[in-house]
Scaffold this motif. Structure first.
Motif, short mmCIF file in Angstrom:
data_model
loop_
_atom_site.label_atom_id
_atom_site.label_comp_id
_atom_site.label_asym_id
_atom_site.label_seq_id
_atom_site.Cartn_x
_atom_site.Cartn_y
_atom_site.Cartn_z
N VAL A 114 42.77 41.92 35.14
CA VAL A 114 41.77 42.81 34.55
C VAL A 114 40.46 42.06 34.34
O VAL A 114 39.38 42.58 34.68
CB VAL A 114 42.29 43.41 33.21
CG1 VAL A 114 41.17 44.10 32.46
CG2 VAL A 114 43.43 44.36 33.46
N PHE A 115 40.54 40.85 33.81
CA PHE A 115 39.32 40.08 33.57
C PHE A 115 38.63 39.69 34.89
O PHE A 115 37.41 39.68 34.98
CB PHE A 115 39.60 38.85 32.72
CG PHE A 115 39.82 39.16 31.27
CD1 PHE A 115 38.84 39.81 30.53
CD2 PHE A 115 41.00 38.80 30.64
CE1 PHE A 115 39.03 40.10 29.18
CE2 PHE A 115 41.20 39.09 29.30
CZ PHE A 115 40.21 39.74 28.58
N VAL A 116 39.42 39.37 35.90
CA VAL A 116 38.84 39.05 37.21
C VAL A 116 38.13 40.27 37.78
O VAL A 116 37.02 40.17 38.31
CB VAL A 116 39.93 38.52 38.17
CG1 VAL A 116 39.42 38.48 39.61
CG2 VAL A 116 40.40 37.15 37.74
N LYS A 117 38.75 41.44 37.65
CA LYS A 117 38.15 42.68 38.15
C LYS A 117 36.85 42.99 37.40
O LYS A 117 35.84 43.35 38.01
CB LYS A 117 39.13 43.84 37.98
CG LYS A 117 38.77 45.07 38.77
CD LYS A 117 39.79 46.20 38.55
CE LYS A 117 41.14 45.79 39.12
NZ LYS A 117 42.13 46.89 39.03
N VAL A 118 36.85 42.83 36.08
CA VAL A 118 35.62 43.08 35.30
C VAL A 118 34.55 42.08 35.69
O VAL A 118 33.38 42.45 35.86
CB VAL A 118 35.92 42.98 33.78
CG1 VAL A 118 34.65 42.95 32.96
CG2 VAL A 118 36.81 44.14 33.35
N ASN A 119 34.92 40.82 35.87
CA ASN A 119 33.95 39.79 36.25
C ASN A 119 33.35 40.11 37.63
O ASN A 119 32.16 39.94 37.85
CB ASN A 119 34.62 38.41 36.25
CG ASN A 119 33.61 37.30 36.39
OD1 ASN A 119 32.44 37.46 36.06
ND2 ASN A 119 34.09 36.16 36.86
N THR A 120 34.19 40.57 38.54
CA THR A 120 33.70 40.90 39.89
C THR A 120 32.72 42.07 39.82
O THR A 120 31.66 42.05 40.46
CB THR A 120 34.89 41.27 40.79
OG1 THR A 120 35.82 40.19 40.80
CG2 THR A 120 34.44 41.57 42.20
N GLU A 121 33.05 43.08 39.04
CA GLU A 121 32.17 44.24 38.92
C GLU A 121 30.86 43.88 38.23
O GLU A 121 29.80 44.39 38.59
CB GLU A 121 32.86 45.38 38.16
CG GLU A 121 34.05 45.99 38.89
CD GLU A 121 33.61 46.66 40.20
OE1 GLU A 121 32.56 47.30 40.24
OE2 GLU A 121 34.37 46.51 41.18
#
Length: 69
Positions: free
Chosen positions: A56-63
């Motif tokens: 989840v944190f990786v996805k938020v960071n990517t976005e």
């Protein structure tokens, strides 16, 4: 008769003292056990949900990286 009264009074004081014992040490031990159980529960939860939270944190960071200032 006075002897019976003195015996009953002594018995009353002994019962009162037993009911009012200081249990501070026992309470501290109980709190220590509770803290230990809570710590184990937190660690177990993080071990189970850790990979999902990481994704989840990786996805938020990517976005967030896609947003242009």
């Amino acid at each position: 008769m006075l002897h019976v009264y003195a015996t009953l009074q002594t018995l009353g004081f002994r019962i009162k003292n037993r009911l009012q014992r200081d249990e501070t040490g026992a309470t501290a031990v109980e709190y220590g056990i509770m803290v230990g159980v809570i710590a184990v529960a937190i660690i177990a939860t993080l071990m189970l949900l850790g990979p999902e939270l990481n994704s989840v944190f990786v996805k938020v960071n990517t976005e967030l990286g896609k947003v242009t200032p």
